[in-house]
Design a protein around this motif. Structure first.
Motif, mmCIF file in Angstrom:
data_model
loop_
_atom_site.group_PDB
_atom_site.id
_atom_site.type_symbol
_atom_site.label_atom_id
_atom_site.label_comp_id
_atom_site.label_asym_id
_atom_site.label_seq_id
_atom_site.Cartn_x
_atom_site.Cartn_y
_atom_site.Cartn_z
ATOM 1 N N SER A 150 75.221 40.094 95.372
ATOM 2 C CA SER A 150 74.017 39.731 96.115
ATOM 3 C C SER A 150 72.874 39.293 95.199
ATOM 4 O O SER A 150 71.967 38.572 95.639
ATOM 5 N N GLN A 151 72.906 39.685 93.936
ATOM 6 C CA GLN A 151 71.791 39.392 93.035
ATOM 7 C C GLN A 151 71.438 37.899 92.941
ATOM 8 O O GLN A 151 70.245 37.550 92.937
ATOM 9 N N PRO A 152 72.426 36.984 92.897
ATOM 10 C CA PRO A 152 72.053 35.567 92.753
ATOM 11 C C PRO A 152 71.256 34.990 93.924
ATOM 12 O O PRO A 152 70.626 33.934 93.770
ATOM 13 N N ILE A 153 71.282 35.634 95.078
ATOM 14 C CA ILE A 153 70.526 35.105 96.222
ATOM 15 C C ILE A 153 69.258 35.918 96.485
ATOM 16 O O ILE A 153 68.557 35.682 97.471
ATOM 17 N N SER A 154 68.957 36.850 95.615
ATOM 18 C CA SER A 154 67.781 37.702 95.746
ATOM 19 C C SER A 154 66.638 37.138 94.908
ATOM 20 O O SER A 154 66.754 36.097 94.279
ATOM 21 N N ASN A 155 65.515 37.839 94.882
ATOM 22 C CA ASN A 155 64.402 37.488 94.000
ATOM 23 C C ASN A 155 63.622 38.757 93.668
ATOM 24 O O ASN A 155 63.968 39.860 94.112
ATOM 25 N N ALA A 156 62.551 38.620 92.899
ATOM 26 C CA ALA A 156 61.827 39.797 92.424
ATOM 27 C C ALA A 156 61.212 40.600 93.566
ATOM 28 O O ALA A 156 61.235 41.838 93.555
#
Length: 247
Positions: free
Chosen positions: A49-55
């Motif tokens: 999921s990290q690649p489609i997340s943000n800060a």
């Protein structure tokens, strides 16, 4: 983001995502999910999921953990996402103490097979003992291995697998009523189908990935779609952070 284009403080996020106040009598469990999805419905890219997340999504992720008693997660997500123990955060210490909570939420892993790497920090060095939810028919040697590794095994089903409603009840009986699930999609689909999900916190990422990634919830469809209502909606940089409650 806010009109003055500033970063939301953790206190502001904690207020925006506060659990409902318990009613009179014994507090009832409240199960919320936190997921992220692209515009075209992908819950992951390259299995994570990290690649489609943000800060900001990760700040909300941390806030939701800071408010929860326990984080419920599927075994496959533990393996794919490299789960680690939840950590104590000074920003939430006073709030957690006032709510009668420990320093950090427990991680509760749902697993029928107990095919888990018990040498991971999730078992060897958690701040609070990791829970493993499984069925009564789980292999006794795997249960013994989990317990030897320091995990607390909770039986929440009569067969091999976990029954979602029983899992929620079992966690509540342990004093965990502020429940958070981070999926994955298979577990969330089971919780939806069982009708035990009270709230969905969904980040919609302004990305298109195509491909065959999973949606945020998988498994068999429900006979009648479950209706949720919008509780709040935040926006920042094209990302939408929605909070939806059971209608």
């Amino acid at each position: 983001m806010a009109p003055e284009d500033r970063e939301w403080s953790l206190d502001e996020l904690a207020e925006a995502y506060a659990y409902p106040e318990p009613g009179p009598g014994e507090p009832a469990p409240w199960l919320r999910a936190n997921m992220v999805s692209t515009l075209d419905g992908a819950a992951q890219h390259d299995g994570r999921s990290q690649p489609i997340s943000n800060a900001t999504d990760m700040r909300i992720f941390g806030t939701l953990r800071g408010l929860a008693d326990v984080v419920l997660v599927g075994a496959e997500t533990v393996r794919q996402e490299g789960y680690r123990p939840a950590r104590a955060r000074a920003e939430f210490a006073e709030r957690r103490e006032a709510a009668g909570q420990g320093p950090a939420p427990a991680i509760a892993i749902v697993s029928a097979s107990l095919d888990l790497d018990f040498s991971l920090p999730l078992f060897t060095s958690p701040l609070v003992p990791t829970l493993v939810l499984t069925g009564a028919a789980a292999a006794p040697d795997r249960i013994a291995t989990a317990e030897k590794a320091g995990a607390r095994v909770v039986i929440a089903g009569d067969g091999m697998g976990v029954e979602p409603a029983r899992a929620v009840r079992a966690l509540a009986e342990l004093g965990h009523t502020r429940l958070l699930t981070e999926g994955g999609p298979r577990l969330l689909g089971q919780l939806v189908a069982a009708g035990v999900l009270d709230e969905l916190c969904l980040t919609v990422s302004p990305l298109l990935t195509a491909g065959d990634a999973q949606r945020i919830a998988g498994g068999p469809s429900v006979a009648v779609p479950h209706r949720f209502t919008l509780v709040s909606l935040l926006e920042e940089g094209g990302f939408l952070y929605g909070r939806y409650g059971r209608a």
